[in-house]
Design a protein around this motif. Structure first.
Motif, PDB file in Angstrom:
ATOM      1  N   THR A  85      -8.166  -7.831   7.298  1.00  9.57           N
ATOM      2  CA  THR A  85      -9.050  -8.306   6.224  1.00  9.57           C
ATOM      3  C   THR A  85      -9.945  -7.135   5.820  1.00  9.57           C
ATOM      4  O   THR A  85     -10.508  -6.443   6.671  1.00  9.57           O
ATOM      5  N   HIS A  86     -10.088  -6.940   4.520  1.00  9.99           N
ATOM      6  CA  HIS A  86     -10.635  -5.673   4.014  1.00  9.99           C
ATOM      7  C   HIS A  86     -11.288  -5.928   2.664  1.00  9.99           C
ATOM      8  O   HIS A  86     -10.846  -6.774   1.885  1.00  9.99           O
ATOM      9  N   GLY A  87     -12.324  -5.181   2.358  1.00  7.52           N
ATOM     10  CA  GLY A  87     -12.887  -5.231   1.014  1.00  7.52           C
ATOM     11  C   GLY A  87     -11.901  -4.708  -0.014  1.00  7.52           C
ATOM     12  O   GLY A  87     -11.028  -3.879   0.291  1.00  7.52           O
ATOM     13  N   THR A  88     -12.050  -5.176  -1.240  1.00 10.17           N
ATOM     14  CA  THR A  88     -11.079  -4.820  -2.273  1.00 10.17           C
ATOM     15  C   THR A  88     -11.315  -3.439  -2.886  1.00 10.17           C
ATOM     16  O   THR A  88     -10.407  -2.862  -3.482  1.00 10.17           O
ATOM     17  N   ASP A  89     -12.523  -2.885  -2.737  1.00  3.89           N
ATOM     18  CA  ASP A  89     -12.832  -1.631  -3.427  1.00  3.89           C
ATOM     19  C   ASP A  89     -11.919  -0.493  -3.005  1.00  3.89           C
ATOM     20  O   ASP A  89     -11.498   0.324  -3.840  1.00  3.89           O
ATOM     21  N   THR A  90     -11.639  -0.382  -1.723  1.00  8.88           N
ATOM     22  CA  THR A  90     -10.813   0.728  -1.231  1.00  8.88           C
ATOM     23  C   THR A  90      -9.588   0.255  -0.466  1.00  8.88           C
ATOM     24  O   THR A  90      -8.971   1.032   0.258  1.00  8.88           O
ATOM     25  N   ALA A  91      -9.206  -1.011  -0.633  1.00  2.65           N
ATOM     26  CA  ALA A  91      -8.041  -1.525   0.089  1.00  2.65           C
ATOM     27  C   ALA A  91      -6.780  -0.739  -0.237  1.00  2.65           C
ATOM     28  O   ALA A  91      -5.921  -0.531   0.632  1.00  2.65           O
ATOM     29  N   GLU A  92      -6.655  -0.282  -1.481  1.00  6.84           N
ATOM     30  CA  GLU A  92      -5.442   0.464  -1.838  1.00  6.84           C
ATOM     31  C   GLU A  92      -5.366   1.791  -1.101  1.00  6.84           C
ATOM     32  O   GLU A  92      -4.264   2.271  -0.787  1.00  6.84           O
ATOM     33  N   GLU A  93      -6.521   2.397  -0.806  1.00  4.85           N
ATOM     34  CA  GLU A  93      -6.530   3.668  -0.079  1.00  4.85           C
ATOM     35  C   GLU A  93      -6.236   3.463   1.402  1.00  4.85           C
ATOM     36  O   GLU A  93      -5.410   4.169   1.996  1.00  4.85           O
ATOM     37  N   THR A  94      -6.913   2.495   2.031  1.00  5.24           N
ATOM     38  CA  THR A  94      -6.619   2.184   3.418  1.00  5.24           C
ATOM     39  C   THR A  94      -5.162   1.775   3.575  1.00  5.24           C
ATOM     40  O   THR A  94      -4.482   2.200   4.512  1.00  5.24           O
ATOM     41  N   GLY A  95      -4.689   0.944   2.653  1.00  2.00           N
ATOM     42  CA  GLY A  95      -3.301   0.499   2.721  1.00  2.00           C
ATOM     43  C   GLY A  95      -2.316   1.647   2.629  1.00  2.00           C
ATOM     44  O   GLY A  95      -1.338   1.708   3.392  1.00  2.00           O
ATOM     45  N   PHE A  96      -2.549   2.586   1.712  1.00  2.00           N
ATOM     46  CA  PHE A  96      -1.629   3.711   1.555  1.00  2.00           C
ATOM     47  C   PHE A  96      -1.684   4.617   2.778  1.00  2.00           C
ATOM     48  O   PHE A  96      -0.653   5.141   3.227  1.00  2.00           O
ATOM     49  N   PHE A  97      -2.875   4.829   3.327  1.00  4.55           N
ATOM     50  CA  PHE A  97      -3.008   5.615   4.548  1.00  4.55           C
ATOM     51  C   PHE A  97      -2.159   5.008   5.673  1.00  4.55           C
ATOM     52  O   PHE A  97      -1.366   5.703   6.322  1.00  4.55           O
ATOM     53  N   LEU A  98      -2.293   3.709   5.890  1.00  4.02           N
ATOM     54  CA  LEU A  98      -1.508   3.047   6.928  1.00  4.02           C
ATOM     55  C   LEU A  98      -0.021   3.049   6.584  1.00  4.02           C
ATOM     56  O   LEU A  98       0.840   3.160   7.473  1.00  4.02           O
ATOM     57  N   HIS A  99       0.307   2.926   5.319  1.00  3.75           N
ATOM     58  CA  HIS A  99       1.690   2.980   4.848  1.00  3.75           C
ATOM     59  C   HIS A  99       2.367   4.281   5.289  1.00  3.75           C
ATOM     60  O   HIS A  99       3.575   4.305   5.521  1.00  3.75           O
ATOM     61  N   LEU A 100       1.576   5.345   5.422  1.00  3.37           N
ATOM     62  CA  LEU A 100       2.133   6.653   5.760  1.00  3.37           C
ATOM     63  C   LEU A 100       2.033   7.000   7.242  1.00  3.37           C
ATOM     64  O   LEU A 100       2.786   7.862   7.714  1.00  3.37           O
ATOM     65  N   VAL A 101       1.136   6.359   8.004  1.00  2.00           N
ATOM     66  CA  VAL A 101       0.917   6.809   9.385  1.00  2.00           C
ATOM     67  C   VAL A 101       1.223   5.761  10.451  1.00  2.00           C
ATOM     68  O   VAL A 101       1.251   6.100  11.634  1.00  2.00           O
ATOM     69  N   VAL A 102       1.448   4.511  10.082  1.00  2.00           N
ATOM     70  CA  VAL A 102       1.858   3.516  11.073  1.00  2.00           C
ATOM     71  C   VAL A 102       3.305   3.787  11.459  1.00  2.00           C
ATOM     72  O   VAL A 102       4.164   3.960  10.590  1.00  2.00           O
ATOM     73  N   LYS A 103       3.594   3.795  12.745  1.00  2.00           N
ATOM     74  CA  LYS A 103       4.927   4.158  13.218  1.00  2.00           C
ATOM     75  C   LYS A 103       5.704   2.935  13.695  1.00  2.00           C
ATOM     76  O   LYS A 103       6.222   2.889  14.809  1.00  2.00           O
TER      77      LYS A 103
END
Length: 325
Positions: A85-103
């Motif tokens: 659960t995350h605020g909407t202001d930077t969710a796209e940035e956190t999401g993209f970061f995890l999209h690239l580093v979650v293994k």
């Protein structure tokens, strides 16, 4: 199924059900779950209060801790899927970061809300219900990080926030939706076409800080000294939110070339809400020593550039990374 609550509007509280002002991130994990009828019947839930911030206060340090926690839960086989659960202001940035580093290919689903939990017609409870439904669904695996909000499922790579107030704020302007969610009934349309999660080359394991990358917003009569100031303050990378196809004035372009020759990686993105930024179209990227962002907006260009710098990639390989990711 494990929930990581980070704060945001979904955990916000207002003085009254119709008051537009509110305090973000003040309600805890238990309150969020208890507000959603039937949620515990969707999956066996565990969870924790990871942080209590509005997403404007999400930081590189929290990203590193969040990535470590997600990867740790998956590697220990303690979660089949994770909801954040995350605020909407930077969710796209956190999401993209995890999209690239979650293994892991297991589902990572971010959700939030545009209205606080105490609001009339609060949107958070249904968004959380749908997000847990996605994270519990084996079909969601292999799609990278997903943002589930307002009945839509977006790839974290493609999504962006488009309105400051509209509940239907998230859009994926070029690629379209990954799927839809209606009271837990899920439909999927596609998989992301570019590498992510287990297929990504990027990792932040053991990292305690990310390189400084600044975003500079281009405009008519933009002063070139902003570029010099950024470089002098220690930025290892600069992302230009350029006009049109990532363009800047001749004066700014020359200053960008100067800092690029000193080793700062400069990426041209666009302040326009959709479309590609092409290499060597209106600006001589080869001659200036710049990188074109291809499809990534400025905020996501910053994320990718930080990870490229962590890997120690040179300018040519960074350009390749923008084409691949």
């Amino acid at each position: 199924m494990h929930i990581l609550a980070t704060g945001g509007t979904i955990a916000g509280s207002a003085p009254s059900p119709v008051d537009p002002g509110y305090d973000a991130g003040v309600l805890g994990f238990t309150a969020l779950v208890d507000a959603v009828p039937g949620l515990r019947s969707v999956a066996a839930l565990t969870g924790e209060q990871f942080s209590e911030v509005g997403s404007q206060d999400m930081s590189d340090q929290l990203w590193l801790k969040l990535a470590a926690r997600v990867n740790g839960l998956f590697s220990a086989d303690e979660a089949d899927g994770i909801v954040i659960t995350h605020g909407t202001d930077t969710a796209e940035e956190t999401g993209f970061f995890l999209h690239l580093v979650v293994k892991s290919q297991r589902p990572v689903v971010l959700t939030g809300s545009m209205r606080p939990a105490t609001a009339l017609s609060a949107d958070g409870p249904l968004n959380l219900f749908n997000a847990v439904s996605v994270a519990a669904d084996p079909r969601a695996g292999g799609r990278g990080a997903i943002i589930a909000i307002n009945d839509d499922l977006h790839s974290a790579r493609d999504v962006t926030k488009s309105s400051t107030t509209d509940v239907q704020t998230f859009v994926s302007p070029d690629a379209g939706l990954v799927g839809t969610a209606s009271y837990g009934r899920l439909r999927y349309f596609r998989y992301p076409t570019r590498p992510h999660t287990a297929d990504s080359e990027f990792t932040v394991e053991g990292e305690v800080v990310l390189p400084r990358v600044d975003i500079l917003y281009a405009h008519a009569n933009m002063p070139a000294d902003l570029v010099r100031a950024s470089a002098s303050l220690g930025a290892r990378g600069i992302v230009i939110a350029g006009v049109g196809n990532g363009n800047v004035s001749s004066e700014v372009a020359q200053t960008l070339a100067d800092v690029a020759s000193d080793g700062v990686i400069v990426v041209r993105s666009s302040r326009v809400g959709s479309g590609d930024v092409g290499r060597n179209i209106e600006m001589d990227d080869d001659g200036l020593g710049l990188v074109a962002s291809d499809q990534l907006n400025p905020q996501k260009s910053r994320v990718l550039l930080q990870l490229c710098l962590v890997r120690g990639l040179d300018r040519g390989l960074i350009q390749d990374a923008f084409y691949r990711y």
